[in-house]
Motif scaffolding. Structure first.
Motif, short mmCIF file in Angstrom:
data_model
loop_
_atom_site.label_atom_id
_atom_site.label_comp_id
_atom_site.label_asym_id
_atom_site.label_seq_id
_atom_site.Cartn_x
_atom_site.Cartn_y
_atom_site.Cartn_z
N ILE A 1 0.71 -1.16 0.10
CA ILE A 1 0.00 -0.05 0.15
C ILE A 1 0.78 1.17 0.00
CG2 ILE A 1 -1.73 1.38 1.04
CD1 ILE A 1 -2.68 -1.57 0.37
N PRO A 2 0.74 2.00 -0.96
CA PRO A 2 1.75 3.26 -1.04
C PRO A 2 1.33 4.16 0.29
CG PRO A 2 0.51 3.12 -3.17
CD PRO A 2 -0.06 2.16 -2.22
N GLU A 3 2.17 4.83 0.79
CA GLU A 3 1.98 5.76 1.88
C GLU A 3 1.43 7.09 1.82
OE1 GLU A 3 5.67 5.68 4.07
OE2 GLU A 3 5.77 3.42 4.23
N THR A 4 1.42 7.67 0.56
CA THR A 4 1.16 9.01 0.49
C THR A 4 0.35 8.99 -0.99
OG1 THR A 4 3.14 9.73 -0.61
CG2 THR A 4 3.07 10.03 1.76
N LYS A 5 -0.18 10.23 -1.10
CA LYS A 5 -0.88 10.46 -2.64
C LYS A 5 0.12 10.74 -3.58
CE LYS A 5 -3.97 13.67 -1.17
NZ LYS A 5 -5.07 14.68 -1.39
N LEU A 6 1.39 11.28 -3.40
CA LEU A 6 2.06 11.45 -4.21
C LEU A 6 2.49 9.92 -4.64
CD1 LEU A 6 4.07 13.27 -5.94
CD2 LEU A 6 5.65 13.39 -3.81
N GLU A 7 3.01 9.01 -3.76
CA GLU A 7 3.58 7.78 -3.88
C GLU A 7 2.44 6.95 -4.89
OE1 GLU A 7 5.30 3.80 -1.74
OE2 GLU A 7 4.91 5.45 -0.75
N VAL A 8 1.48 7.24 -4.72
CA VAL A 8 0.26 6.55 -5.52
C VAL A 8 0.50 6.99 -6.96
CG1 VAL A 8 -2.18 6.62 -6.10
CG2 VAL A 8 -1.50 6.23 -3.65
N LYS A 9 0.82 8.31 -7.18
CA LYS A 9 0.78 8.89 -8.64
C LYS A 9 2.19 8.41 -9.12
CE LYS A 9 -1.60 13.30 -7.19
NZ LYS A 9 -1.36 14.39 -6.99
N MET A 10 3.43 8.30 -8.19
CA MET A 10 4.48 7.85 -8.48
C MET A 10 4.42 6.56 -9.35
SD MET A 10 7.89 8.81 -6.49
CE MET A 10 7.22 8.67 -4.89
N VAL A 11 3.75 5.65 -8.51
CA VAL A 11 3.85 3.98 -8.86
C VAL A 11 2.75 4.15 -10.13
CG1 VAL A 11 2.68 2.00 -8.00
CG2 VAL A 11 4.00 3.28 -6.54
N GLU A 12 1.84 4.84 -10.31
CA GLU A 12 0.81 4.85 -11.44
C GLU A 12 1.56 5.22 -12.61
OE1 GLU A 12 -2.32 7.34 -10.37
OE2 GLU A 12 -3.67 5.45 -9.46
N ALA A 13 2.34 6.27 -12.40
CA ALA A 13 3.08 6.63 -13.66
C ALA A 13 4.30 5.92 -14.00
CB ALA A 13 3.71 8.17 -13.54
N MET A 14 4.95 5.17 -12.94
CA MET A 14 6.03 4.11 -13.32
C MET A 14 5.30 2.81 -13.99
SD MET A 14 9.19 3.62 -13.40
CE MET A 14 9.73 5.00 -12.58
N ARG A 15 4.17 2.57 -13.53
CA ARG A 15 3.51 1.28 -14.38
C ARG A 15 3.25 1.58 -15.77
NH1 ARG A 15 -0.33 -0.60 -9.25
NH2 ARG A 15 1.21 -1.74 -7.83
N ARG A 16 2.72 2.78 -15.93
CA ARG A 16 2.30 3.07 -17.43
C ARG A 16 3.67 3.14 -18.21
NH1 ARG A 16 -1.18 7.03 -14.83
NH2 ARG A 16 0.53 8.52 -14.99
N ARG A 17 4.81 3.52 -17.60
CA ARG A 17 6.05 3.70 -18.41
C ARG A 17 6.77 2.26 -18.52
NH1 ARG A 17 9.67 2.72 -20.47
NH2 ARG A 17 11.59 3.75 -20.85
N GLU A 18 6.36 1.49 -17.44
CA GLU A 18 7.01 0.11 -17.70
C GLU A 18 6.28 -0.63 -18.63
OE1 GLU A 18 8.68 -0.66 -12.99
OE2 GLU A 18 6.31 -1.17 -13.37
N ALA A 19 5.10 -0.51 -19.05
CA ALA A 19 4.28 -1.12 -19.90
C ALA A 19 5.07 -0.92 -21.27
CB ALA A 19 2.75 -0.58 -20.29
N GLN A 20 5.77 0.10 -21.48
CA GLN A 20 6.52 0.43 -22.83
C GLN A 20 7.97 -0.48 -22.99
OE1 GLN A 20 7.18 4.80 -23.08
NE2 GLN A 20 5.14 5.02 -22.16
N GLY A 21 8.42 -1.08 -21.65
CA GLY A 21 9.61 -1.82 -21.58
C GLY A 21 10.96 -1.05 -21.30
#
Length: 229
Positions: free
Chosen positions: A16-36
């Motif tokens: 579980i992400p600890e902050t709202k910013l961490e949630v955004k970071m993780v979501e953005a990174m997952r989108r980026r990770e989909a590109q390889g």
């Protein structure tokens, strides 16, 4: 139903992400990770250290530009002005969250290495063309490639693409380099990244460790010593 996903039983999936910013970071990174990622080994990341170091040091002029009182740190008000000049669309709350997240020593001021991490987080969170153009206008045309390399490196380490790097993933990444002492190296590198000791590394923690690995902090101290002598 889930195929391979159903076979993976890992507490990491329930993190579980600890902050709202961490949630955004993780979501953005997952989108980026989909590109390889184009990175094939941890060694290839290490080989990029000198070039990354040089590029990040070029942020110094930007840092000094926003450090209006020239005290070697950027406070919250100076950071707000910085965001306005970059013409980003961050809200007041987001600016405060970024400041708090990157103010690691909690002194209500942002030192140079903290500012570098903040800029890279801005790159990850706001990857729209308008924002990138604004950054270029502020004298950072070469930084996008450096920030993308850092994102790429994290994508390489995060084998299961969930937005975090675990100890096992770090071991796997360094084992691939084929070094005999890879297990010990992996543990040391992971401990350097996992500064809150919760067993998981997000992109922000990775960036702070990276600024240490390329030697930004050490070299800054050396320069200060030389000036005093």
């Amino acid at each position: 139903m889930g195929g391979a996903v159903g076979k993976v039983v890992s507490p990491k999936k329930e993190w579980i992400p600890e902050t709202k910013l961490e949630v955004k970071m993780v979501e953005a990174m997952r989108r980026r990770e989909a590109q390889g990622t184009s990175i094939k080994s941890f060694n290839s990341i290490i080989l990029k250290f000198p070039k990354i170091d040089e590029s990040l040091r070029n942020c110094k002029a930007i840092f000094e530009q926003f450090d209006e009182d020239s005290n070697g740190a950027i406070d919250q008000e100076e950071l707000r002005k910085c965001f306005h000049k970059l013409e980003t669309t961050f809200t007041e709350e987001e600016i405060n969250d970024l400041f708090e997240a990157c103010d690691i020593n909690e002194d209500m001021c942002m030192e140079f290495n903290e500012f570098v991490v903040l800029l890279c987080l801005v790159y990850l969170l706001k990857d729209d063309p308008a924002t990138l153009q604004a950054k270029s206008r502020m004298g950072m045309p070469d930084l996008e490639a450096t920030f993308e390399t850092l994102v790429d490196a994290f994508v390489f380490l995060d084998k299961n693409k969930d937005g975090y790097v675990s100890k096992n993933e770090m071991v796997q990444a360094i084992n691939e380099s084929g070094e005999r002492s890879s297990g010990r190296i992996a543990m040391k590198r992971f401990e350097e990244m996992d500064w809150d000791k919760n067993g998981m590394v997000n992109f922000k923690e990775f960036l702070f460790a990276f600024t240490n690995w390329v030697g930004i902090d050490d070299n800054e101290d050396d320069e200060e010593v030389e000036e005093k002598d």
